[in-house]
Design a protein around this motif. Structure first.
Motif, PDB file in Angstrom:
ATOM      1  N   ILE A   1     -20.543  44.022   8.298  1.00  0.00           N
ATOM      2  CA  ILE A   1     -19.509  43.014   8.046  1.00  0.00           C
ATOM      3  C   ILE A   1     -18.861  42.637   9.376  1.00  0.00           C
ATOM      4  O   ILE A   1     -18.373  43.502  10.103  1.00  0.00           O
ATOM      5  N   GLU A   2     -18.860  41.370   9.675  1.00  0.00           N
ATOM      6  CA  GLU A   2     -18.237  40.893  10.909  1.00  0.00           C
ATOM      7  C   GLU A   2     -16.731  40.761  10.693  1.00  0.00           C
ATOM      8  O   GLU A   2     -16.276  40.154   9.733  1.00  0.00           O
ATOM      9  N   GLY A   3     -15.960  41.336  11.582  1.00  0.00           N
ATOM     10  CA  GLY A   3     -14.504  41.274  11.459  1.00  0.00           C
ATOM     11  C   GLY A   3     -13.963  42.440  10.660  1.00  0.00           C
ATOM     12  O   GLY A   3     -14.697  43.199  10.012  1.00  0.00           O
ATOM     13  N   ASP A   4     -12.636  42.582  10.702  1.00  0.00           N
ATOM     14  CA  ASP A   4     -11.969  43.678  10.002  1.00  0.00           C
ATOM     15  C   ASP A   4     -11.817  43.379   8.517  1.00  0.00           C
ATOM     16  O   ASP A   4     -11.760  42.217   8.099  1.00  0.00           O
ATOM     17  N   VAL A   5     -11.725  44.442   7.734  1.00  0.00           N
ATOM     18  CA  VAL A   5     -11.446  44.348   6.298  1.00  0.00           C
ATOM     19  C   VAL A   5     -10.026  44.854   6.076  1.00  0.00           C
ATOM     20  O   VAL A   5      -9.674  45.969   6.495  1.00  0.00           O
ATOM     21  N   LEU A   6      -9.197  44.046   5.439  1.00  0.00           N
ATOM     22  CA  LEU A   6      -7.792  44.363   5.246  1.00  0.00           C
ATOM     23  C   LEU A   6      -7.580  45.377   4.128  1.00  0.00           C
ATOM     24  O   LEU A   6      -8.132  45.242   3.035  1.00  0.00           O
ATOM     25  N   LEU A   7      -6.781  46.396   4.419  1.00  0.00           N
ATOM     26  CA  LEU A   7      -6.267  47.296   3.391  1.00  0.00           C
ATOM     27  C   LEU A   7      -4.819  46.873   3.144  1.00  0.00           C
ATOM     28  O   LEU A   7      -3.902  47.296   3.855  1.00  0.00           O
ATOM     29  N   GLY A   8      -4.611  45.977   2.190  1.00  0.00           N
ATOM     30  CA  GLY A   8      -3.294  45.423   1.942  1.00  0.00           C
ATOM     31  C   GLY A   8      -2.357  46.423   1.293  1.00  0.00           C
ATOM     32  O   GLY A   8      -2.787  47.384   0.630  1.00  0.00           O
ATOM     33  N   GLU A   9      -1.075  46.196   1.473  1.00  0.00           N
ATOM     34  CA  GLU A   9      -0.057  47.108   0.952  1.00  0.00           C
ATOM     35  C   GLU A   9      -0.164  47.262  -0.551  1.00  0.00           C
ATOM     36  O   GLU A   9      -0.076  48.363  -1.099  1.00  0.00           O
ATOM     37  N   ARG A  10      -0.373  46.144  -1.252  1.00  0.00           N
ATOM     38  CA  ARG A  10      -0.440  46.211  -2.714  1.00  0.00           C
ATOM     39  C   ARG A  10      -1.696  46.942  -3.177  1.00  0.00           C
ATOM     40  O   ARG A  10      -1.638  47.767  -4.098  1.00  0.00           O
ATOM     41  N   SER A  11      -2.847  46.667  -2.544  1.00  0.00           N
ATOM     42  CA  SER A  11      -4.093  47.333  -2.927  1.00  0.00           C
ATOM     43  C   SER A  11      -3.994  48.837  -2.686  1.00  0.00           C
ATOM     44  O   SER A  11      -4.474  49.640  -3.492  1.00  0.00           O
ATOM     45  N   LEU A  12      -3.378  49.230  -1.576  1.00  0.00           N
ATOM     46  CA  LEU A  12      -3.185  50.652  -1.300  1.00  0.00           C
ATOM     47  C   LEU A  12      -2.310  51.294  -2.368  1.00  0.00           C
ATOM     48  O   LEU A  12      -2.611  52.386  -2.866  1.00  0.00           O
ATOM     49  N   MET A  13      -1.226  50.607  -2.733  1.00  0.00           N
ATOM     50  CA  MET A  13      -0.297  51.148  -3.721  1.00  0.00           C
ATOM     51  C   MET A  13      -0.969  51.260  -5.089  1.00  0.00           C
ATOM     52  O   MET A  13      -0.846  52.288  -5.771  1.00  0.00           O
ATOM     53  N   GLU A  14      -1.707  50.209  -5.509  1.00  0.00           N
ATOM     54  CA  GLU A  14      -2.372  50.232  -6.807  1.00  0.00           C
ATOM     55  C   GLU A  14      -3.468  51.297  -6.857  1.00  0.00           C
ATOM     56  O   GLU A  14      -3.796  51.804  -7.931  1.00  0.00           O
ATOM     57  N   SER A  15      -4.048  51.628  -5.699  1.00  0.00           N
ATOM     58  CA  SER A  15      -5.111  52.638  -5.636  1.00  0.00           C
ATOM     59  C   SER A  15      -4.558  54.043  -5.448  1.00  0.00           C
ATOM     60  O   SER A  15      -5.325  55.013  -5.422  1.00  0.00           O
ATOM     61  N   GLY A  16      -3.218  54.159  -5.285  1.00  0.00           N
ATOM     62  CA  GLY A  16      -2.608  55.464  -5.099  1.00  0.00           C
ATOM     63  C   GLY A  16      -2.916  56.089  -3.757  1.00  0.00           C
ATOM     64  O   GLY A  16      -2.959  57.316  -3.631  1.00  0.00           O
TER      65      GLY A  16
END
Length: 311
Positions: free
Chosen positions: A159-174
């Motif tokens: 994958i070219e470029g970074d993949v975002l770990l967003g605040e909401r996705s992190l929170m929903e994933s615990g």
């Protein structure tokens, strides 16, 4: 023309940055040496000269808006019946668990309206429904590359470029980003949005189950559901896990930690998954043809075995 001076606007609690050509205002008309000017200025309940009456919105009233634009981490919504844009401030978005990077123009949001000195802003923001622009492509392994402002950025092989770990996705994933370190690996669904790739359904512990697909040159190759491509069971990792490849057969299942390297996915901390005996399981390759006189056994039948050799 009637002059609306900066001081009169400030005294009236109005920010000129929130005004637009065509807005209707009510004020006291005064005449000075340079002509007419306005004082005690206030907005009128008519919207931009359209002749349609604007709804009166109370502070705390629930409203639904459509995202018009995003600028510098701040969103601006259009609400039917409200003349000006409604501000989605970075603090309100954060406290509502919404990462502005996951929003796109056209998204529908619901929130409580509040009036401030610069106009309306939103509190307790919620998505009205899941954004239709998001597309989940595959489940991948990523390596944490950097952390910034409660967000993480991962590198993913291919994958070219970074993949975002967003605040909401992190929170929903615990997943707590504070407990993670640069170089940590994780498994997640790779999703695409208007701003690029981001992660959903993040799993910090990369323990997965794979099925042995082929054996070649002292190495095994597993398939893992949701992971594109084979996962290598390397000779060294098998030895460190106490497993002998010669005793394994195609179709065996394993639990292991999924890791990624320059050549793709590989397994570490490999354990042979415990399976119930089955009458349909393929025979182990012992080098001898099966006896036609061997009694058939059912998967539920209990048997006794004698250790034949240790080696």
């Amino acid at each position: 023309d009637i002059f609306l001076g900066a001081r009169s606007l400030v005294d009236s609690g109005l920010d000129i940055g929130t005004l637009r050509e065509g807005d209707s205002l009510t004020f006291e008309l005064s005449k000075g040496p340079k002509g007419y000017h306005g004082s005690s200025i206030r907005r009128t309940p008519t919207g931009r000269g359209s002749g349609q009456r604007t709804s009166q919105v109370r502070s705390g009233q629930k409203a639904t808006g459509t995202l018009k634009k995003i600028r510098d981490g701040i969103g601006f919504c259009h609400v039917e019946g409200v003349a000006d844009d409604v501000l989605l401030g970075s603090r309100s978005l954060s406290s509502s668990g919404i990462d502005v990077a996951t929003l796109a123009v056209g998204d529908t949001l619901s929130f409580e309206m509040a009036m401030g000195p610069k106009g309306y802003h939103a509190n307790n923001i919620e998505r009205a429904w899941a954004p239709v622009h998001e597309q989940v492509s595959e489940r991948v392994v990523g390596t944490l590359k950097k952390k910034s402002n409660d967000r993480g950025f991962c590198s993913v092989e291919g994958i070219e470029g970074d993949v975002l770990l967003g605040e909401r996705s992190l929170m929903e994933s615990g997943v707590n980003l504070d407990t993670m370190q640069i170089g940590d690996t994780m498994v997640f669904d790779l999703a695409t949005g208007p701003k690029g790739y981001h992660a959903t359904n993040i799993q910090q512990d990369c323990l997965v189950t794979g099925t042995l697909k082929k054996i070649s040159n002292g190495k095994g190759f597993c398939s893992v559901e949701g992971i594109a491509g084979d996962v290598l069971l390397g000779e060294r990792c098998l030895a460190e896990s106490g497993l002998d490849l010669s005793t394994l057969q195609l179709g065996d299942t394993f639990d292991f930690q999924l890791a990624t390297g320059p050549k793709g996915y590989h397994a570490t901390s490999i354990q042979l998954a415990v399976q119930a005996p089955s009458s349909h399981a393929p025979a182990r390759h012992s080098g001898k043809p099966p006896s036609s006189h061997a009694p058939a056994r059912h998967s539920s039948q209990q048997t006794i075995g004698v250790v034949k050799k240790i080696g």
